[in-house]
Design an enzyme around this catalytic site. Structure first.
Site, PDB file in Angstrom:
ATOM      1  N   ASP A 152       0.862  -1.165   0.000  1.00 24.17           N
ATOM      2  CA  ASP A 152       0.000   0.000   0.000  1.00 24.17           C
ATOM      3  C   ASP A 152       0.911   1.230   0.000  1.00 24.17           C
ATOM      4  OD1 ASP A 152      -2.488   1.535   0.465  1.00 24.17           O
ATOM      5  OD2 ASP A 152      -1.569   1.908   2.421  1.00 24.17           O
ATOM      6  N   ALA A 153       0.396   2.353  -0.469  1.00 26.51           N
ATOM      7  CA  ALA A 153       1.239   3.542  -0.591  1.00 26.51           C
ATOM      8  C   ALA A 153       1.109   4.482   0.605  1.00 26.51           C
ATOM      9  CB  ALA A 153       0.916   4.284  -1.886  1.00 26.51           C
ATOM     10  N   TYR A 154      -0.070   5.077   0.760  1.00 30.92           N
ATOM     11  CA  TYR A 154      -0.254   6.153   1.728  1.00 30.92           C
ATOM     12  C   TYR A 154      -0.381   5.606   3.147  1.00 30.92           C
ATOM     13  CZ  TYR A 154      -0.975   8.779  -2.520  1.00 30.92           C
ATOM     14  OH  TYR A 154      -0.797   9.349  -3.765  1.00 30.92           O
TER      15      TYR A 154
ATOM     16  N   ARG B 177      -6.890  12.058   6.935  1.00 32.83           N
ATOM     17  CA  ARG B 177      -6.701  10.660   6.550  1.00 32.83           C
ATOM     18  C   ARG B 177      -7.958   9.832   6.817  1.00 32.83           C
ATOM     19  NH1 ARG B 177      -4.933   7.080   3.051  1.00 32.83           N
ATOM     20  NH2 ARG B 177      -4.060   5.186   3.972  1.00 32.83           N
TER      21      ARG B 177
ATOM     22  N   ASN C 180      -5.101   2.944  -3.634  1.00 29.89           N
ATOM     23  CA  ASN C 180      -6.277   3.703  -4.033  1.00 29.89           C
ATOM     24  C   ASN C 180      -5.907   4.951  -4.825  1.00 29.89           C
ATOM     25  OD1 ASN C 180      -8.310   2.107  -2.878  1.00 29.89           O
ATOM     26  ND2 ASN C 180      -8.248   3.190  -0.924  1.00 29.89           N
TER      27      ASN C 180
END
Length: 228
Positions: free
Chosen positions: A9-11, A45, A123
């Protein structure tokens, strides 16, 4: 079955989502943010994620950049900062340049040296992810960047996790999926991936039918989790 592919996942996992608010709060032009930046970052977030879940279950997909702006607008209003257009724009600009966590470059390099395939599954929109990857200087240690935009639905829809096998030709059991979101790791476990939850904040495990295989405080030991 040995791990061949490591998916991130990135964030919040590779990139510090609090970095934009933290940096803006240190700038003289945005002194009003100094007392509330942590609250703004947390609310931003949370709303960003909540809006993706709602859109997914309602079949009302939107580009993640729009969702990100919606989340920020809620967070700024909650902090009484909704009238500060310059602050809003600065925070949005900084989101394209999020810092990666300090252990990320070395960790990804170790995976690549060890023969593991590496990719982001996020996402985020392709443009957002490309910007973050370039800013962090980690493009050379990633084999690909996979975005939900190619299937038009947010996580945890299984069509998102399908992107990994379609791209790398691997079985779910060959994948180590890494996320800072407990719900994402749980959903990926349900899908059949081996999972690692990066729980930097020491949060409780989500009460779901599936749990991560491993819970870590940071990404340092991911190469060992991948069998290196």
């Amino acid at each position: 079955m040995p791990i061949t592919t490591c998916i991130f996942d990135a964030y919040g996992t590779l990139f510090d989502v609090a970095a934009a608010a933290r940096q803006a709060a240190q700038e003289p032009a945005h002194a009003k943010l100094r007392e509330t930046w942590a609250e703004v970052a947390a609310h931003w977030r949370l709303k960003q994620l909540q809006y993706t879940w709602l859109r997914a279950v309602m079949d009302q997909h939107a580009d993640f950049w729009g969702v990100t702006q919606n989340g920020l607008d809620w967070a700024l209003e909650a902090a009484g900062l909704q009238g500060d257009a310059a602050l809003r724009q600065r925070l949005l600009d900084l989101y394209w340049e999020l810092q990666c966590y300090p252990e990320v470059p070395e960790m990804l390099a170790a995976l690549r040296t060890g023969g593991r395939q590496t990719a982001i599954l996020s996402n985020g929109s392709p443009a957002m992810l490309d910007g973050a990857v370039r800013s962090a200087g980690i493009a050379h240690v990633l084999d690909d960047i996979l975005s939900v935009e190619s299937v038009g639905v947010f996580k945890p829809d299984s069509r998102v996790y399908d992107l990994v096998g379609a791209r790398f030709g691997c079985a779910p059991e060959e994948v180590l999926f890494v996320s800072s979101n407990g719900w994402d790791a749980a959903a990926a476990s349900c899908y059949g991936f081996r999972t690692a939850w990066v729980n930097r904040a020491g949060e409780p495990v989500d009460r779901l039918p599936w749990t991560p295989d491993t819970i870590l405080s940071d990404l340092t030991t991911i190469p060992a989790e991948a069998g290196l």
